[in-house]
Design an enzyme around this catalytic site. Sequence first.
Site, PDB file in Angstrom:
ATOM      1  N   LYS A   9       0.822  -1.206   0.000  1.00  0.00           N
ATOM      2  CA  LYS A   9       0.000   0.000   0.000  1.00  0.00           C
ATOM      3  C   LYS A   9       0.863   1.266   0.000  1.00  0.00           C
ATOM      4  CE  LYS A   9      -4.180  -1.679   2.220  1.00  0.00           C
ATOM      5  NZ  LYS A   9      -5.045  -1.419   1.051  1.00  0.00           N
ATOM      6  N   ASP A  27      -8.826  -4.573   8.916  1.00  0.00           N
ATOM      7  CA  ASP A  27      -9.301  -5.270   7.710  1.00  0.00           C
ATOM      8  C   ASP A  27      -9.984  -6.603   8.022  1.00  0.00           C
ATOM      9  OD1 ASP A  27      -9.713  -4.816   5.051  1.00  0.00           O
ATOM     10  OD2 ASP A  27      -7.852  -5.781   4.387  1.00  0.00           O
ATOM     11  N   ASP A  69      -3.286  -6.299  -3.644  1.00  0.00           N
ATOM     12  CA  ASP A  69      -4.003  -5.534  -2.622  1.00  0.00           C
ATOM     13  C   ASP A  69      -5.512  -5.746  -2.730  1.00  0.00           C
ATOM     14  OD1 ASP A  69      -4.301  -3.900  -0.447  1.00  0.00           O
ATOM     15  OD2 ASP A  69      -3.962  -2.022  -1.538  1.00  0.00           O
ATOM     16  N   ARG A 119     -11.452  -9.926  -1.836  1.00  0.00           N
ATOM     17  CA  ARG A 119     -12.377 -10.650  -2.715  1.00  0.00           C
ATOM     18  C   ARG A 119     -11.908 -12.072  -2.960  1.00  0.00           C
ATOM     19  NH1 ARG A 119     -11.699  -5.996  -7.117  1.00  0.00           N
ATOM     20  NH2 ARG A 119     -11.353  -4.879  -5.163  1.00  0.00           N
TER      21      ARG A 119
HETATM   22  N1  BES Z   1      -8.578  -3.412   2.773  1.00  0.00           N
HETATM   23  C1  BES Z   1      -8.587  -2.665   1.579  1.00  0.00           C
HETATM   24  C2  BES Z   1      -9.758  -1.683   1.501  1.00  0.00           C
HETATM   25  C3  BES Z   1      -9.844  -0.615   2.553  1.00  0.00           C
HETATM   26  C4  BES Z   1      -9.406   0.669   2.272  1.00  0.00           C
HETATM   27  C5  BES Z   1     -10.394  -0.860   3.781  1.00  0.00           C
HETATM   28  C6  BES Z   1      -9.513   1.659   3.216  1.00  0.00           C
HETATM   29  C7  BES Z   1     -10.509   0.136   4.737  1.00  0.00           C
HETATM   30  C8  BES Z   1     -10.071   1.401   4.444  1.00  0.00           C
HETATM   31  C9  BES Z   1      -8.670  -3.586   0.368  1.00  0.00           C
HETATM   32  O1  BES Z   1      -8.105  -4.838   0.514  1.00  0.00           O
HETATM   33  C10 BES Z   1      -7.947  -2.907  -0.746  1.00  0.00           C
HETATM   34  O2  BES Z   1      -6.795  -2.681  -0.608  1.00  0.00           O
HETATM   35  N2  BES Z   1      -8.651  -2.586  -1.814  1.00  0.00           N
HETATM   36  C11 BES Z   1      -8.082  -1.932  -2.922  1.00  0.00           C
HETATM   37  C12 BES Z   1      -8.538  -2.646  -4.173  1.00  0.00           C
HETATM   38  C13 BES Z   1      -7.864  -2.180  -5.424  1.00  0.00           C
HETATM   39  C14 BES Z   1      -6.416  -2.607  -5.422  1.00  0.00           C
HETATM   40  C15 BES Z   1      -8.577  -2.758  -6.601  1.00  0.00           C
HETATM   41  C16 BES Z   1      -8.564  -0.493  -2.927  1.00  0.00           C
HETATM   42  O3  BES Z   1      -9.731  -0.281  -2.612  1.00  0.00           O
HETATM   43  O4  BES Z   1      -7.780   0.386  -3.204  1.00  0.00           O
HETATM   44 ZN    ZN Z   2      -8.053  -5.573   2.469  1.00  0.00          ZN
HETATM   45 ZN    ZN Z   3      -6.003  -4.833   0.108  1.00  0.00          ZN
END
Ligand code: BES
Ligand code: ZN
Ligand code: ZN
Length: 479
Positions: free
Chosen positions: A258, A270, A329, A333
């Site tokens: 991230k 998470d 990331d 899913r």
């Molecule tokens: N755990 C994150 C989503 C998240 C973001 C939860 C902020 C709580 C606060 C998830 O696993 C993630 O990283 N999603 C990505 C997906 C993308 C790479 C398609 C996102 O939302 O940026």
């Molecule tokens: Zn996540």
């Molecule tokens: Zn993630």
Amino acid sequence: MSFSINKISDISEDKSLVFLVNDLTQLKSSDLSADEMVYIRRKEAADKKNRRFFINRLNRLVAVLIPDQSIKLNERIEWLRREGAACWNKLKEEGLKQVQVVNLTDMKLAGLALAEGLVLGAYSFEKYKSETKGTLFPEVGLLDEAIALSQVEELIRVCRAVYLTRDLVNEPVGTLNAVKLGSEVMSLANQYGFKAEVFNKAKIEAMKMGGLLAVNQGSIDPPTFTVLEWHPDNAVNSEPYVLVGKGVVFDTGGINLKTPPGSLDTMKCDMGGAAAVIGAFVAIAANKLPVHVVGLIPATDNRPGGNAIVPGEVIKMHNGTTVEVMNTDAEGRLILGDALSFAANYKPRLVIDLATLTGNAAIALGEHGTVGMGTADDIIMKKLADVGDEVCERVVWFPFWSDYDDLIKSEVADIKNVGGREGGAITAGKFLSHFVDAPWLHLDIAGPAFILKRANYRGIGGTGVGVRLLYHFLKSQSK
Ligand code: BES
Ligand code: ZN
Ligand code: ZN
């Protein structure tokens, strides 16, 4: 040490007081002194919009609250919850914990709502503080003829479940990895009388949960898959409701680490979906809801390192679908896909998953609402949203048009795990839909699951969002 709520039949002179009234004429001379009444009348005259009056009697606090009859009932109830938290802040400042809530309004749920706000607002996560001697929890006495003891007990059990969910979310990964999460569920199952079983990595491999295994590849800690079940003899449904919770105990993003660095700071949250499912089970079992429910919790951390999965890899999920992993990331899913396909074993009447799934959902609604979508019928969707309004864990239904389907098509596999930035919460949902046959709702709680500033009664850090929603929704379905 924790909070308490008791029904009382008399006001005692030495404890703080919160009067809930339709108007000031309901207050008797035994409630407030003549001087205090003059003071409140003056405050009221100075600002007609004033509905909250505080009087400091040195060793105790007196509050008078007048709910606004002109606003909708749900909003009035929520106002009372928030006032409960505001009263708690005042009490805490004065080092007072004993408070009597006197409901003189014609709103049946007013006293309970205020007590709920007091109790939920008093939460704090202090396990790791060396000095906790000063921590106060409210001791609430409720003087309210409209309320039965059973309602008070139900509220206590639900609030405890919310506390528990917040504790789980606030616990860092060092002390709450996937294995520990599983053992926490086992001890809660013993305590509350629901069934639970934790599948270890060998079993997960045998079940061919390729998504969960792929996300776990960069970790030293093994994954777990935990099954919870509450099936009382008097259950109204034979086909269960299945609740699925994302249990990523920490999300670094994996090889797609991230960025910027600050975006990692809150990623212990998470597993907020898993924690909400666990809390809902505790609330359901403690209150012995006559409803058959199954909970599924795929859990792992998501880290780079070791043999961590890299972009371009193709994996095979539990239901045989192949997935091209284009961003590590987008791991939630992958683990949820396996759990959703495993849910088919139960021939569910309805599947609901809760997940801190996308930043996109958090961008859309902020911390104030959950992004929902899915395939369940309109009646169920309306019911869930109505309950969300009642408990103020609001759900906004996003479109689920087929136009979004193509965005997760892959050149090399059946689907890929990302669909681009636009509509990202929806394409994440579309991904999940490849793994469910039953009527299904997906709740993306990325916005409301974790907050950095204490806001009314939602605590700080983990909010416990989802517990009250699921509990009250399933209660409504059990009638
Ligand atoms: N755990 C994150 C989503 C998240 C973001 C939860 C902020 C709580 C606060 C998830 O696993 C993630 O990283 N999603 C990505 C997906 C993308 C790479 C398609 C996102 O939302 O940026
Ligand atoms: Zn996540
Ligand atoms: Zn993630």
